[in-house]
Design a protein around this motif. Structure first.
Motif, PDB file in Angstrom:
ATOM      1  N   ILE A   1       6.273  37.014   1.866  1.00  0.00           N
ATOM      2  CA  ILE A   1       4.965  36.987   1.197  1.00  0.00           C
ATOM      3  C   ILE A   1       3.984  37.921   1.896  1.00  0.00           C
ATOM      4  O   ILE A   1       3.174  38.602   1.237  1.00  0.00           O
ATOM      5  CB  ILE A   1       4.427  35.545   1.138  1.00  0.00           C
ATOM      6  CG1 ILE A   1       5.289  34.721   0.158  1.00  0.00           C
ATOM      7  CG2 ILE A   1       2.973  35.515   0.721  1.00  0.00           C
ATOM      8  CD1 ILE A   1       5.010  33.240   0.186  1.00  0.00           C
TER       9      ILE A   1
ATOM     10  N   ASN B   1       0.451  28.067   0.162  1.00  0.00           N
ATOM     11  CA  ASN B   1       1.419  27.009  -0.126  1.00  0.00           C
ATOM     12  C   ASN B   1       2.510  26.937   0.937  1.00  0.00           C
ATOM     13  O   ASN B   1       2.989  25.849   1.296  1.00  0.00           O
ATOM     14  CB  ASN B   1       2.022  27.225  -1.514  1.00  0.00           C
ATOM     15  CG  ASN B   1       1.128  26.696  -2.615  1.00  0.00           C
ATOM     16  OD1 ASN B   1       0.969  25.487  -2.780  1.00  0.00           O
ATOM     17  ND2 ASN B   1       0.508  27.596  -3.360  1.00  0.00           N
TER      18      ASN B   1
ATOM     19  N   TYR C   1       8.175  33.018  -3.280  1.00  0.00           N
ATOM     20  CA  TYR C   1       8.016  31.715  -3.942  1.00  0.00           C
ATOM     21  C   TYR C   1       9.334  30.940  -3.941  1.00  0.00           C
ATOM     22  O   TYR C   1       9.374  29.735  -3.641  1.00  0.00           O
ATOM     23  CB  TYR C   1       7.521  31.946  -5.374  1.00  0.00           C
ATOM     24  CG  TYR C   1       7.470  30.705  -6.230  1.00  0.00           C
ATOM     25  CD1 TYR C   1       6.412  29.805  -6.139  1.00  0.00           C
ATOM     26  CD2 TYR C   1       8.495  30.427  -7.132  1.00  0.00           C
ATOM     27  CE1 TYR C   1       6.371  28.673  -6.935  1.00  0.00           C
ATOM     28  CE2 TYR C   1       8.472  29.289  -7.931  1.00  0.00           C
ATOM     29  CZ  TYR C   1       7.403  28.422  -7.828  1.00  0.00           C
ATOM     30  OH  TYR C   1       7.373  27.287  -8.605  1.00  0.00           O
TER      31      TYR C   1
ATOM     32  N   SER D   1      12.131  32.856 -10.546  1.00  0.00           N
ATOM     33  CA  SER D   1      11.084  31.829 -10.478  1.00  0.00           C
ATOM     34  C   SER D   1      11.387  30.677 -11.431  1.00  0.00           C
ATOM     35  O   SER D   1      11.092  29.517 -11.127  1.00  0.00           O
ATOM     36  CB  SER D   1       9.718  32.441 -10.786  1.00  0.00           C
ATOM     37  OG  SER D   1       9.686  32.965 -12.102  1.00  0.00           O
TER      38      SER D   1
ATOM     39  N   ASN E   1       0.220  32.003  -2.669  1.00  0.00           N
ATOM     40  CA  ASN E   1       1.588  31.669  -2.264  1.00  0.00           C
ATOM     41  C   ASN E   1       1.681  31.451  -0.761  1.00  0.00           C
ATOM     42  O   ASN E   1       2.370  30.551  -0.273  1.00  0.00           O
ATOM     43  CB  ASN E   1       2.548  32.783  -2.693  1.00  0.00           C
ATOM     44  CG  ASN E   1       2.849  32.750  -4.184  1.00  0.00           C
ATOM     45  OD1 ASN E   1       2.494  31.800  -4.869  1.00  0.00           O
ATOM     46  ND2 ASN E   1       3.484  33.790  -4.676  1.00  0.00           N
TER      47      ASN E   1
ATOM     48  N   ASN F   1       7.762  36.862  -6.031  1.00  0.00           N
ATOM     49  CA  ASN F   1       8.631  35.835  -6.598  1.00  0.00           C
ATOM     50  C   ASN F   1       9.709  35.412  -5.617  1.00  0.00           C
ATOM     51  O   ASN F   1      10.090  34.242  -5.550  1.00  0.00           O
ATOM     52  CB  ASN F   1       9.258  36.344  -7.899  1.00  0.00           C
ATOM     53  CG  ASN F   1       8.362  36.092  -9.089  1.00  0.00           C
ATOM     54  OD1 ASN F   1       7.154  36.022  -8.935  1.00  0.00           O
ATOM     55  ND2 ASN F   1       8.938  35.969 -10.275  1.00  0.00           N
TER      56      ASN F   1
END
Length: 912
Positions: free
Chosen positions: A760, A785, A745, A707, A782, A742
């Motif tokens: 995710i 997004n 992401y 990350s 997440n 992570n």
């Protein structure tokens, strides 16, 4: 208006009427301020004086009440003012009977006999009883009563001497009888009473007084009468009717030669001139070994020597020599000889010698320089008893007792400023040699800690080796193992190490043991909890030892309960630690102390914390961190020490402690948005875990590394790191969840949106399986997004709001802040600018509360973007500028992109 203290405390109006003062404590407040007329008395010192060192909780309020009442009754040129850090009573010296008395006695010194008699008689008439007779408690009275009583007796003696010369011996008998009754063993008084009785024709009484005193001296002190009393007795036996004139001794001039090459210190010299104004001043210069206390005091003494026409006395009390400190008796005998007494006239006992010394200095203006004092007890017998004299004391110890009981004014002498340190080197080497190597000179100054002793030795070494460059000595001093030996003069047994060694040897065992253990501490400062861990003792005992070291100027209390040390002292403690027993155990206790508290603090900063198992050496004492703010403050204060402790753990092979410390520091840097330091920590932690064979610990760091790399724009590396973390996390569902989250992401940041969404959703399934509500919320955020990047704002808003609802029942967290930002972003995409602004601002407020600078930057930028859309660029610019400052501080990849939105001229001004 007058203030009378020579007896019961009185306030008298200009018309001569007494003014009612009321409460006893109020009289004490007035007395304490009057004794420091025109000088500020701090609130803390006033509380200590009035309540005898033990002020109750309500004392401050009571003091303010007494101050207010006194202001109501003061007038006619006497005023009570508030001046930081306390209060000051202002007025003419003649308004206080103590100062009128002192001035009258001083003015009689050089006056003709008739005038002297009038002034001394007037001075003695001011006494109405014991000093501060009705003041409760002892502290205020003890601070002045002995000195004033001594001066009163000196005045009685001087009055008798002057009356004898005027053939008025009968006028002296009354005062002398009263004084002898109160001080029957004070031989100068008794001698004068014997002579006064003799010269008024009362020889039998004179002989009776002599024999009675002789017997008391033998019975109580085991001594015979001294020369002055024996001479008076012989005068009576011989029937000598002619009074003898008492001649003053010579004016001594004992100041040593000034140090060659004295530089700078103008602020300190000005401070001394300001502090040491007025009579009976005592200047106390304290500081570590080699800081230049003696040189400074000597320079100032030579400056003001002309103001003391009756001479200057000097003694090195050898408080910090290899030998025993000088006995005050030896110093007093030297001073008495310098003041004209023959050895046969000098008393035997210390108290009697001190009385003779004070008598000889009465009415004189003499500068007394007491160098290298070890203790207040060594100094106190050498203090003059009358005004007109000034005392300079230097010491490595703080000698707080002199400040409290004698009113000494303490000046803490610091190391030299860099420019003055270079000037000192130039005095030894010449300016040309200094100017030829400015960078090497600057480094040499710092390697010597800007300590005058070290600088003089470095200058002497270079001066005796003209072929050496400054850089060659710098190269030698860079070697920490040999720096102290390079700053020694072996043939003279002098140098930094020798000076520190003397201070060390004088320490009590507990403080000495702590100083040795400090050689194991890698930092330059520490608190009492870390010291307690080093010694395996409670924090109260550790504080006692730390204060002892600070008293000896081996440590410096930089802030309350936090102590720092100069670099040369640090190297000295490292040498001491080499021979210390149980080094490994002490070092492990220190590491476990920092690890235990750091893990406690981490729990307040991180959203998902598994506490480490209790350390092998759980600290008995540690700071209580009960909030996010307290944890953040502790990390900020200890960041440097934690980083050094991590280095020590790695070098010592304490790999489990190393990765755990790294994880704690990572939580701090994550909260502060410090991506660059996070990157280094994650690599250190993963390497330590890998060396231990701890796959789960390695995975913990790899997912954080991923990350961090993503935030820095290094996306392929980020994906690779998180993929490896997910592989290593198999079997630990909580760790697998974090790794998948992570990885998702990082995939999103790399615009691999379909795979990111798939990953995710897998993480969300695991979060629901383990029942972790907060993780579900973070993963939902997440997912929102990813959907935003896919231009699906309505679906994104649904997931973000669902995440937000899950956060409302949890403690504030970074993920909560991020979700507020996501709701704002979805609202902004949907054109709901007011809602977007509301959520961005809520996110900014929470980020500021949490100290999350990364989210602060994101929210400021987003607020600016919304304001640009709704109002215009002018409204957006302040938020963009703040975001840009944070981006650059955090070294984020988006800084250049944001800078392009700003007018270059505006940005240049806003960032300057």
């Amino acid at each position: 208006m007058r203030v009378n203290l020579l007896g019961p405390v009185e306030l008298v109006s200009a018309g001569g009427e007494p003014v009612r003062l009321g409460a006893a404590k109020r009289r004490t407040v007035l007395a304490a301020l009057a004794l420091e007329l025109n000088r500020v008395v701090s609130g803390d010192r006033l509380l200590s004086l009035v309540w005898d060192g033990s002020p109750p909780p309500q004392a401050k309020a009571a003091l303010q009440g007494h101050i207010a009442q006194l202001r109501k009754v003061l007038s006619d040129g006497v005023a009570l003012l508030t001046r930081a850090p306390g209060y000051v009573l202002t007025g003419d010296r003649a308004a206080v009977d103590v100062f009128r008395f002192e001035d009258l006695v001083a003015s009689a010194r050089d006056a003709a006999d008739e005038t002297a008699v009038d002034r001394l008689t007037e001075a003695l008439a001011l006494w109405r009883g014991p000093v501060l007779a009705d003041v409760p408690g002892d502290r205020v009275r003890e601070a002045v009563s002995a000195r004033l009583e001594e001066l009163r007796l000196v005045a009685v003696q001087e009055l008798a001497t002057r009356l004898f010369r005027l053939h008025r011996a009968a006028d002296a008998v009354g005062e002398l009888r009263e004084a002898v009754a109160a001080h029957p063993l004070r031989e100068p008084l008794v001698a004068r009473l014997v002579l006064a009785l003799h010269w008024t024709g009362r020889q039998a009484e004179a002989l009776e007084v002599f024999h009675r005193t002789r017997e008391r001296l033998a019975d109580e002190l085991g001594v015979d009468p001294g020369p002055e009393l024996r001479d008076a007795y012989q005068t009576v036996l011989a029937g000598d009717a002619a009074p003898k004139r008492v001649e003053r001794g010579p004016a001594p001039a004992q100041l040593p030669r000034e140090h060659r090459g004295f530089v700078g210190r103008e602020p300190e010299l000005a401070d001394l001139a300001d502090r040491l104004r007025g009579d009976s001043a005592i200047g106390l210069l304290v500081g570590p070994a080699g800081v230049g206390k003696t040189a400074l005091a000597l320079h100032w003494a030579h400056r003001v020597a002309a103001d003391f026409p009756d001479g200057q006395l000097f003694v090195n009390l050898r408080g910090f020599d290899e030998t025993e400190p000088l006995d005050p008796r030896t110093a007093l005998i030297g001073f008495l000889r310098a003041l004209g007494l023959a050895d046969a006239q000098i008393a035997v006992e210390l108290e009697d010698q001190a009385a003779q010394y004070r008598s000889l200095l009465a009415g004189r203006r003499v500068l007394v320089f007491l160098d290298n004092a070890r203790s207040a007890e060594q100094v106190r017998p050498l203090l003059p008893g009358s005004p007109g004299c000034l005392v300079l004391v230097t010491s490595r110890h703080r000698l707080d007792d002199l400040v409290v009981t004698e009113g000494a004014s303490a000046l803490h002498v610091q190391t030299l400023p860099a420019n003055n340190a270079e000037d000192l080197l130039a005095a030894a080497l010449g300016r040309a040699r200094i100017d030829a190597e400015p960078d090497a000179v600057a480094e040499l100054v710092e390697l010597c800690d800007r300590l005058p002793l070290a600088l003089r030795i470095a200058g002497a070494r270079l001066a005796s080796r003209p072929r050496w460059t400054v850089q060659s000595l710098v190269d030698e001093l860079r070697d920490e193992q040999h720096r102290l030996s390079a700053l020694e003069l072996p043939e003279a047994g002098r140098g930094v190490h020798a000076a520190l060694a003397v201070s060390y040897r004088e320490l009590p065992e507990g403080a000495a043991r702590l100083l040795r253990r400090l050689g194991l501490h890698p930092g330059t400062d520490l608190d009492s909890y870390a010291a307690a861990a080093l010694l395996d003792i409670n924090v109260v005992s550790a504080r006692t030892h730390l204060r002892t070291l600070a008293y000896a100027n081996l440590l410096h209390e930089s802030t309350p309960d936090r102590y720092s040390r100069h670099d040369l002292v640090r190297l000295f403690t490292h040498q001491l630690a080499v021979g210390e027993s149980e080094v490994d155990g002490a070092l492990e206790r220190l590491l476990d102390y920092y690890l235990f508290v750091a893990d406690t603090a981490r729990a307040h900063l991180s959203d998902h914390v598994r506490p480490f198992r209790p350390p092998e050496h759980r600290p008995a004492s540690h700071p209580e961190l009960s909030s996010h703010a307290a944890a953040l403050d502790w990390f900020t204060l200890e960041e440097a020490n934690l980083g050094l402790a991590l280095d020590v753990a790695l070098l010592g092979g304490h790999l489990e402690r190393a990765w755990q410390l790294a994880l704690c520091l990572d939580a701090f840097h994550f909260r502060r948005g410090n991506r660059v330091d996070r990157l280094a920590l994650c690599r250190i932690g993963s390497e330590a875990a890998r060396a231990l064979g701890d796959a789960h610990a390695e995975a913990t760091f790899l997912l954080r590394l991923g990350s961090t790399l993503a935030d820095l724009g290094r996306l392929p590396e980020a994906v690779e790191s998180c993929t490896r973390a997910a592989e290593l996390a198999r079997g630990d569902r909580d760790l697998e969840l974090a790794a998948l989250a992570n990885l998702g992401y990082c995939l999103m940041a790399d615009d691999r949106l379909d795979r990111a969404q798939e990953t995710i959703l897998e993480a969300l399934e695991v979060a629901r399986e383990v029942g972790d509500t907060r993780s579900q919320a973070s993963v939902q955020n997440n997912l929102a997004n990813v959907l935003l990047r896919k231009q699906l704002p309505e679906e994104a808003l649904r997931h973000a709001e669902e995440a937000l609802s899950l956060f409302t029942s949890a403690a504030p967290s970074k993920a909560h802040t991020a979700t507020l930002h996501t709701v704002g972003a979805a609202s902004q995409q949907l054109g709901r600018l007011d809602e977007a602004l509301e959520h961005y601002r809520a996110g900014l407020e929470l980020a500021e509360r949490l100290g999350d600078r990364y989210q602060e930057a994101l929210c400021h930028r987003a607020i600016g973007d919304v304001l640009e859309q709704s109002v215009g660029a002018d409204a957006a610019t302040p938020h963009w500028l703040t975001a840009l400052r944070l981006y650059r501080d955090l070294r984020l990849a988006d800084a250049d992109d944001l800078a392009a939105k700003l007018d270059p001229n505006v940005a240049a001004v806003g960032l300057s």
